[in-house]
Design an enzyme around this catalytic site. Structure first.
Site, PDB file in Angstrom:
ATOM      1  N   ASP A   1       0.853  -1.194   0.000  1.00  0.00           N
ATOM      2  CA  ASP A   1       0.000   0.000   0.000  1.00  0.00           C
ATOM      3  C   ASP A   1       0.892   1.248   0.000  1.00  0.00           C
ATOM      4  O   ASP A   1       1.643   1.457   0.946  1.00  0.00           O
ATOM      5  CB  ASP A   1      -0.881  -0.062   1.261  1.00  0.00           C
ATOM      6  CG  ASP A   1      -1.641   1.222   1.526  1.00  0.00           C
ATOM      7  OD1 ASP A   1      -1.796   2.035   0.602  1.00  0.00           O
ATOM      8  OD2 ASP A   1      -2.098   1.390   2.680  1.00  0.00           O
TER       9      ASP A   1
ATOM     10  N   GLU B   1      -7.413 -20.591 -16.832  1.00  0.00           N
ATOM     11  CA  GLU B   1      -7.868 -21.213 -15.600  1.00  0.00           C
ATOM     12  C   GLU B   1      -9.071 -22.067 -16.011  1.00  0.00           C
ATOM     13  O   GLU B   1     -10.162 -21.550 -16.219  1.00  0.00           O
ATOM     14  CB  GLU B   1      -8.293 -20.173 -14.563  1.00  0.00           C
ATOM     15  CG  GLU B   1      -8.620 -20.813 -13.234  1.00  0.00           C
ATOM     16  CD  GLU B   1      -9.739 -20.145 -12.450  1.00  0.00           C
ATOM     17  OE1 GLU B   1      -9.729 -20.232 -11.231  1.00  0.00           O
ATOM     18  OE2 GLU B   1     -10.649 -19.559 -13.060  1.00  0.00           O
TER      19      GLU B   1
ATOM     20  N   ASP C   1      -1.755  -1.189  -3.795  1.00  0.00           N
ATOM     21  CA  ASP C   1      -2.069  -0.445  -5.017  1.00  0.00           C
ATOM     22  C   ASP C   1      -0.957  -0.575  -6.054  1.00  0.00           C
ATOM     23  O   ASP C   1       0.067  -1.215  -5.811  1.00  0.00           O
ATOM     24  CB  ASP C   1      -2.349   1.030  -4.673  1.00  0.00           C
ATOM     25  CG  ASP C   1      -1.290   1.600  -3.732  1.00  0.00           C
ATOM     26  OD1 ASP C   1      -0.109   1.269  -3.927  1.00  0.00           O
ATOM     27  OD2 ASP C   1      -1.646   2.347  -2.787  1.00  0.00           O
TER      28      ASP C   1
ATOM     29  N   ASP D   1      -4.051   3.873   2.611  1.00  0.00           N
ATOM     30  CA  ASP D   1      -5.505   3.681   2.763  1.00  0.00           C
ATOM     31  C   ASP D   1      -5.848   2.239   3.138  1.00  0.00           C
ATOM     32  O   ASP D   1      -7.008   1.839   3.149  1.00  0.00           O
ATOM     33  CB  ASP D   1      -6.256   4.111   1.488  1.00  0.00           C
ATOM     34  CG  ASP D   1      -5.918   3.219   0.299  1.00  0.00           C
ATOM     35  OD1 ASP D   1      -5.048   2.320   0.433  1.00  0.00           O
ATOM     36  OD2 ASP D   1      -6.518   3.409  -0.781  1.00  0.00           O
TER      37      ASP D   1
ATOM     38  N   ASN E   1      -0.259   4.512  -0.337  1.00  0.00           N
ATOM     39  CA  ASN E   1      -0.860   5.792   0.072  1.00  0.00           C
ATOM     40  C   ASN E   1      -1.604   5.731   1.406  1.00  0.00           C
ATOM     41  O   ASN E   1      -2.382   6.623   1.736  1.00  0.00           O
ATOM     42  CB  ASN E   1      -1.792   6.312  -1.027  1.00  0.00           C
ATOM     43  CG  ASN E   1      -2.946   5.356  -1.290  1.00  0.00           C
ATOM     44  OD1 ASN E   1      -3.027   4.301  -0.647  1.00  0.00           O
ATOM     45  ND2 ASN E   1      -3.836   5.703  -2.191  1.00  0.00           N
TER      46      ASN E   1
ATOM     47  N   ASP F   1      -9.678 -16.078 -16.498  1.00  0.00           N
ATOM     48  CA  ASP F   1     -10.478 -16.577 -15.380  1.00  0.00           C
ATOM     49  C   ASP F   1     -11.626 -17.465 -15.887  1.00  0.00           C
ATOM     50  O   ASP F   1     -12.277 -17.135 -16.879  1.00  0.00           O
ATOM     51  CB  ASP F   1     -11.071 -15.355 -14.652  1.00  0.00           C
ATOM     52  CG  ASP F   1     -11.717 -15.693 -13.328  1.00  0.00           C
ATOM     53  OD1 ASP F   1     -11.011 -16.166 -12.430  1.00  0.00           O
ATOM     54  OD2 ASP F   1     -12.941 -15.479 -13.178  1.00  0.00           O
TER      55      ASP F   1
END
Ligand code: NOJ
Length: 567
Positions: A22, A269, A30, A26, A24, A208
């Site tokens: 992370d 997948e 990211d 939060d 930033n 997926d």
């Protein structure tokens, strides 16, 4: 000329972006967080990373409910951040795969919202699978099909005027409506998405639920009580899964991939048995398919050996290379699984918050290290899931209030049982909601980068899933200080693998110990794994690396792998 076969024996690292780093504060990992760890990824000698979805999403299924396929979730960054990340990873020699989720979108996708506002039979509804309900007033679902995330695969809509409307099909959560892959607009939109990311410089795609995209809706009245895609047979004519027409889609995609130099690569997948799975991996289709067979194995030599043989055989037949996977964001981590008694029901163990069976932490890690070292020596492509290089275990005791996985929320039964009523101070019969599956959050807890700090260096302000205190010992910082750590082993093994990687042949080495799996590659690089047998005396040769200490006299103890160059 650019090498178009780089993927055949690659080491590919799966990043689950919201839980990686992370940048930033939060609490959510990211894109800039990934960029900031380019050097770390380089230190692992990887060929590529695969990013699980980072697209705008209401997160009904950890991002596998995509609201916009050609953008970045604003909580994770911007397209500019993405481009910067791609450049930074390419600069350190790492290629990038993104996840394509074509079976279903989010119910917040503009097309689904448009469909809800449009009348039955409209072109907007034809992009998804809407049907009238049964019963006098359409109050019953069109049939008994169940979703992976249980119970029904159908959800009823509400018309714009507030009256109950048609039903739509979702093989996963209700927030994940299935596309109608017979619709040309849907087909063309995904081609646009593949070009969008390929034009930006993305090197490959993970597809997926590739096996579910085409359905035979003319058989809507047929019963389909339980989903088990491994048992749907091998003719490609099942109602919902692994239908032969699915391959037409991927043949068209291949022509798109081949517009680029080097051609974009893809991995399916496809949760079906090996002989059918490899059809997705044919060179004129996706090129590669995940082999998930090892995810279900106890730590036993015979089972691994058989799985290796079968998968090499079928991959070869398809013209692809084999793939090896021990961990991903959907499964209990190996360091935990191998430390539990054989045959443990992992779901029950998770539901007990990890208390129903004794976990042998040391043994689990020792075996996980031995298993991955064996995998890394095999011909073909190895997929590594973030955190396994730290020997992370499943976080089994996440509190119910912290869970995010739809599998937890949707697998519930209502049971009539004694309920203690506080106010009246007595026990009466009441209805209690009992969860029957805990889900996958335990392998998705954000990574520990440092020994201390609010979220072990994941971010400056906590993490979206709570990390346990034992993460301190597993952190990158702690492990970077020791030559014996699991991280050090991954780094050395991956670097050696890059150096020793050779043609795709494997030659089994016969040993008198049935608990030893041994093989060599044509350049003499050999791997010996003693699963759980008596100590094994190694042949003469030079030891390159071992997953744990060898015993005096070149003896391989149980739960250990060694790589050697044989004399
Ligand atoms: C497979 C993904 O790996 C899983 O995380 C997801 O829930 C389902 N597909 C649905 O997209």
């Amino acid at each position: 000329m650019t090498d178009s076969t780089w993927w055949r024996q690659a080491a590919i690292y799966q990043i689950y972006p919201r839980s990686f780093k992370d940048s930033n504060g939060d609490g959510l990992g990211d894109i800039n967080g990934i960029t900031s760890k380019a050097e770390y990824l380089k230190s692992l000698s990887l060929d590529a990373v695969w990013l699980s979805p980072f697209y705008p999403s209401p997160l009904a299924d950890g991002g596998y409910d995509v609201a916009d396929y050609r953008n970045v979730d604003p909580r994770l960054g911007t397209l500019k951040d993405f481009d910067r990340m791609l450049k930074a990873l390419h600069k350190v020699g790492i290629k990038v795969f993104v996840d394509i989720v074509p079976n279903h979108s989010s119910n917040q996708h503009a097309w689904f919202q448009e469909a809800l506002k449009s009348p039955p039979g409209s072109p907007a509804r034809d992009r998804y699978i809407f049907r009238d309900g049964k019963g006098k007033n359409g109050e019953l679902p069109p049939n008994n099909w169940v979703s992976y995330f249980a119970p029904s695969a159908w959800t009823r809509t509400t018309n714009p005027d507030g009256t109950p409307g048609q039903w739509y099909l979702h093989l996963f959560a209700p927030e994940q409506p299935d596309f109608n892959w017979d619709n040309r607009e849907v087909q063309l939109d995904f081609i646009k998405t593949l070009r969008f990311w390929s034009d930006r410089g993305v090197d490959g795609f993970r597809i997926d639920v590739a096996h579910a995209m085409k359905k035979d809706m003319s058989r809507i009245n047929a019963s389909y009580p339980k989903i088990d895609t491994f048992k749907v047979g091998n003719k490609g004519t099942d109602i919902l899964f692994d239908r032969n027409e699915t391959h037409e889609i991927f043949r068209e995609w291949r022509t798109v991939f081949n517009e680029y130099d080097p051609p974009r690569v893809a991995v399916a997948e496809a949760y079906v048995a090996a002989p059918r799975r490899v059809l997705y991996a044919r060179p004129d289709e996706l090129g590669q398919a995940f082999n998930f067979d090892m995810l279900d194995l106890d730590f036993k030599a015979a089972a691994f050996k058989k799985t290796i043989d079968v998968n090499i055989k079928y991959a070869k037949e398809a013209g692809s290379s084999s793939t090896w996977v021990l961990n991903n964001h959907d499964r209990v981590r190996t360091a935990t699984k191998y430390g539990l008694p054989d045959g443990t029901n992992l779901n029950e163990w998770l539901l007990s918050d990890g208390t129903s069976k004794q976990l042998n932490i040391e043994l689990g890690l020792q075996r996980a290290r031995a298993a991955v070292m064996m995998l890394l020596a095999l011909p073909g492509c190895t997929y590594i899931y973030q955190g396994e290089e730290l020997g992370l275990r499943e976080v089994a005791d996440l509190k119910h209030d912290d869970l995010q996985d739809p599998i937890w929320f949707r697998n519930v039964v209502k049971k009539i049982q004694p309920v203690f009523m506080k106010r009246e101070g007595k026990t009466i019969k009441g209805v209690a909601v009992v969860h029957t599956e805990k889900g996958r959050d335990g392998c998705r807890v954000p990574l520990p980068w440092t020994r201390g700090g609010k979220s072990f260096g994941f971010g400056s302000n906590g993490s979206h899933l709570p990390q346990p205190s034992w993460f301190a010992d597993c952190s990158v910082e702690t492990q970077s200080e020791s030559d014996d750590s699991t991280l050090a082993m991954y780094r050395s093994a991956l670097a050696l693998r890059q150096k020793w990687q050779t043609t795709e042949e494997l030659e089994w080495i016969r040993t008198s110990n049935p608990e030893v799996v041994a093989f060599k590659r044509l350049n003499g690089w050999a791997s010996f794994t003693n699963f759980r047998g008596v100590d094994f005396t190694l042949p003469k040769g030079r030891v390159l690396i071992s997953s744990g200490p060898l015993k005096p006299g070149n003896t391989l103890p149980k739960a250990t792998t060694v790589w050697m160059v044989l004399e």
